[in-house]
Scaffold this active site. Structure first.
Site, mmCIF file in Angstrom:
data_model
loop_
_atom_site.group_PDB
_atom_site.id
_atom_site.type_symbol
_atom_site.label_atom_id
_atom_site.label_comp_id
_atom_site.label_asym_id
_atom_site.label_seq_id
_atom_site.Cartn_x
_atom_site.Cartn_y
_atom_site.Cartn_z
ATOM 1 N N TYR A 1 16.187 -48.280 -35.323
ATOM 2 C CA TYR A 1 16.320 -49.673 -35.712
ATOM 3 C C TYR A 1 15.597 -50.630 -34.766
ATOM 4 O O TYR A 1 15.535 -51.814 -35.021
ATOM 5 C CB TYR A 1 17.797 -50.067 -35.770
ATOM 6 C CG TYR A 1 18.463 -49.746 -37.069
ATOM 7 C CD1 TYR A 1 18.913 -50.749 -37.911
ATOM 8 C CD2 TYR A 1 18.638 -48.428 -37.475
ATOM 9 C CE1 TYR A 1 19.527 -50.462 -39.114
ATOM 10 C CE2 TYR A 1 19.252 -48.116 -38.672
ATOM 11 C CZ TYR A 1 19.700 -49.139 -39.486
ATOM 12 O OH TYR A 1 20.305 -48.835 -40.673
ATOM 13 N N ARG B 1 18.042 -58.386 -37.675
ATOM 14 C CA ARG B 1 18.716 -57.327 -36.915
ATOM 15 C C ARG B 1 17.703 -56.564 -36.060
ATOM 16 O O ARG B 1 17.932 -56.316 -34.876
ATOM 17 C CB ARG B 1 19.431 -56.401 -37.898
ATOM 18 C CG ARG B 1 20.390 -55.403 -37.281
ATOM 19 C CD ARG B 1 21.272 -54.848 -38.405
ATOM 20 N NE ARG B 1 21.862 -53.582 -38.090
ATOM 21 C CZ ARG B 1 23.013 -53.421 -37.440
ATOM 22 N NH1 ARG B 1 23.659 -54.471 -36.984
ATOM 23 N NH2 ARG B 1 23.505 -52.219 -37.228
ATOM 24 N N ARG C 1 25.517 -56.693 -39.524
ATOM 25 C CA ARG C 1 24.899 -56.368 -40.802
ATOM 26 C C ARG C 1 25.192 -57.469 -41.830
ATOM 27 O O ARG C 1 26.141 -58.228 -41.689
ATOM 28 C CB ARG C 1 25.433 -55.037 -41.329
ATOM 29 C CG ARG C 1 25.158 -53.853 -40.419
ATOM 30 C CD ARG C 1 25.785 -52.584 -40.976
ATOM 31 N NE ARG C 1 25.496 -51.423 -40.135
ATOM 32 C CZ ARG C 1 26.261 -51.015 -39.135
ATOM 33 N NH1 ARG C 1 27.367 -51.691 -38.840
ATOM 34 N NH2 ARG C 1 25.946 -49.943 -38.428
ATOM 35 N N HIS D 1 18.249 -57.791 -42.384
ATOM 36 C CA HIS D 1 17.963 -56.661 -41.501
ATOM 37 C C HIS D 1 16.739 -56.915 -40.632
ATOM 38 O O HIS D 1 16.599 -56.330 -39.557
ATOM 39 C CB HIS D 1 17.782 -55.386 -42.326
ATOM 40 C CG HIS D 1 18.637 -54.258 -41.845
ATOM 41 N ND1 HIS D 1 20.014 -54.252 -41.980
ATOM 42 C CD2 HIS D 1 18.334 -53.117 -41.189
ATOM 43 C CE1 HIS D 1 20.501 -53.145 -41.450
ATOM 44 N NE2 HIS D 1 19.500 -52.445 -40.960
ATOM 45 N N LYS E 1 30.530 -50.721 -41.057
ATOM 46 C CA LYS E 1 30.103 -49.518 -41.748
ATOM 47 C C LYS E 1 31.089 -48.396 -41.474
ATOM 48 O O LYS E 1 31.492 -48.167 -40.343
ATOM 49 C CB LYS E 1 28.696 -49.125 -41.285
ATOM 50 C CG LYS E 1 28.017 -48.087 -42.153
ATOM 51 C CD LYS E 1 26.574 -47.919 -41.739
ATOM 52 C CE LYS E 1 25.860 -46.956 -42.663
ATOM 53 N NZ LYS E 1 24.432 -46.807 -42.284
ATOM 54 N N HIS F 1 26.306 -48.773 -33.944
ATOM 55 C CA HIS F 1 25.825 -47.440 -34.253
ATOM 56 C C HIS F 1 26.675 -46.389 -33.561
ATOM 57 O O HIS F 1 27.035 -46.548 -32.392
ATOM 58 C CB HIS F 1 24.370 -47.260 -33.809
ATOM 59 C CG HIS F 1 23.395 -48.058 -34.609
ATOM 60 N ND1 HIS F 1 22.162 -48.424 -34.129
ATOM 61 C CD2 HIS F 1 23.479 -48.575 -35.867
ATOM 62 C CE1 HIS F 1 21.517 -49.115 -35.051
ATOM 63 N NE2 HIS F 1 22.297 -49.229 -36.111
#
Length: 327
Positions: A299, A267, A170, A264, A195, A290
Site C-alpha cells: 500500500y 490512503r 478506509r 484510497h 476490516k 493492517h
C-alpha cells in the site's frame, strides 16, 4: 445493506443444482457468520461475474464446472479489461480466484460436489502490480483546497478529505464514523467498523479536528448524539459510497489530476509521505490497520530517488570507512 437472496430470480434458482442456488447458500452462510458486509459484497461481485460468464457459455449447473472452465475464466480475467477499461490488476485477479477456490471448497465440503474442480487452480501472485500510485504534496494540497467551503456541503467534503488525510482510514470506515467516535481532547478516532470487524484507535491531527468542529458548528441541523452519523447527505442520511466517489471524481477532474483512485489514493499518499518523513513502517502498519506488514509494503510507495538518498547516507559501505576493502 447487502442481504440474501443475493442473485435476482431468473427461473433457475429453484433448481437446487444451479450455480446461482449454491452461490446464494454460500453467501448466506457468510452473512450469518457475521462476515464484514463489504467483504460479502466483494465476494458476491466476484461470483456474479463468474456465474454470468459461465451461463453465457450454457453452463448453469455446479457439475458443469471443471478445471478447464476455471482456467479459461482465469485467462479471461487476465486478458479482459475491467470496469474502468483498464487491465485488471494482479491483486484483483488474485482476489477473484481466491473467492472461487473458497466457494468450490465449501461446495465440496458440504457434499454438493464430489470432486473439487478448483483444487488445482492457481491464484497467482497478488503483489505483481506496480507500486501504488500516490499524490505529491502539491497535488494533495490542491485537492484539499478544491471544495468551496462557503457552501455547507463543500465544507463537508473538505472535512471528509482532511479526516481521510489525517487518519488514513478506509473509505468504509469513514462512512461509518459517528460523532461519538471522535475524541477531541485525546485527538483519537475510534474505528468500530474496521476490516474484518476489527476495532482500533487511530490518531487524528488538530487541523482535521478543527475542520470537523467547523463543519458541525455550521451544520445547524446536525445532531451530535452518541450514534449520530458524522457525515450527512443533503437528505440528512449517512453519506454512502457513491457520495465519496463523486466527491473525488469531480475534485480530481477540476484539479487536473489524472491518477487513478479516490479515498484510497489519499490512503496511499499519507502512508508514502509519512514514510518519506521518517515514520517507522510498523507505525504505518498500525495506523492503516493492517494485520500483516507485507500488506503495508504493497500500500505504500517510496520514490527510488529517496531510497537512493537514504542508502547513500546510511549504508556503512558508503561512509568512506572501508575503501581499502575494494582491493
Amino acid at each position: 445493506m447487502i442481504q440474501a437472496p443475493f442473485f435476482k430470480p431468473t427461473g433457475l434458482e429453484n433448481n437446487p443444482n444451479t450455480l446461482r442456488h449454491h452461490a446464494n447458500d454460500y453467501l448466506s452462510v457468510l452473512l450469518n457468520r457475521g462476515l464484514n458486509h463489504a467483504t460479502i459484497k466483494n465476494r458476491f461481485g466476484f461470483l456474479k461475474r463468474f456465474i454470468n460468464w459461465s451461463e453465457h457459455r450454457n453452463r448453469f449447473y455446479l457439475p458443469d464446472i471443471t478445471i478447464t472452465q476455471l482456467q479459461d475464466y482465469k485467462m479471461e480475467l487476465i486478458k479482459s479489461p475491467g470496469m474502468k477499461s483498464v487491465v485488471l490488476q494482479s491483486s484483483t485477479i488474485h482476489r477473484h480466484l481466491v473467492c472461487l477456490r473458497a466457494f468450490f471448497h465449501w461446495c465440496t465440503r458440504e457434499g454438493r460436489l464430489f470432486d473439487n474442480p478448483a483444487i488445482e487452480l492457481t491464484t497467482g501472485n497478488p503483489n505483481e502490480d506496480k507500486l501504488a500510485v500516490c499524490l505529491t504534496e502539491k497535488e494533495m494540497n490542491r485537492l484539499l483546497s478544491h471544495p468551496d467551503t462557503q457552501n455547507l456541503y463543500g465544507l463537508r467534503n473538505r472535512t471528509i478529505m482532511e479526516v481521510l488525510y489525517s487518519t488514513d482510514i478506509r473509505k468504509n470506515e469513514l462512512i461509518h464514523l459517528d460523532f461519538s467516535d471522535i475524541d477531541f481532547s485525546a485527538e483519537i478516532v475510534t474505528i468500530r467498523h474496521g476490516k474484518g470487524n476489527r476495532q482500533r484507535l487511530v490518531p487524528i491531527g488538530k487541523r482535521a479536528l478543527d475542520w470537523i468542529d467547523t463543519y458541525l458548528t455550521r451544520s445547524e441541523s446536525h445532531t451530535t448524539g452518541h450514534s449520530s452519523p458524522l457525515f450527512l447527505t443533503r437528505e440528512k442520511n449517512r453519506v454512502g459510497d457513491g457520495t465519496i466517489q463523486m466527491l473525488f471524481k469531480s475534485a480530481k477532474r477540476d484539479c487536473g489530476i489524472s491518477k487513478w483512485g479516490g479515498a484510497h489514493l489519499i490512503r496511499h499518499t499519507m502512508a508514502t509521505l509519512m514514510l518519506k518523513n521518517g515514520a517507522d513502517l510498523r507505525i504505518i502498519q498500525e495506523i492503516l490497520g493492517h494485520t500483516r506488514i507485507d500488506t503495508t509494503l504493497i500500500y505504500t510507495h517510496l520514490d527510488i530517488t529517496h531510497l537512493k538518498e537514504v542508502h547513500r547516507k546510511t549504508h556503512p559501505a558508503e561512509q568512506g570507512i572501508s575503501k581499502g576493502m575494494l582491493f
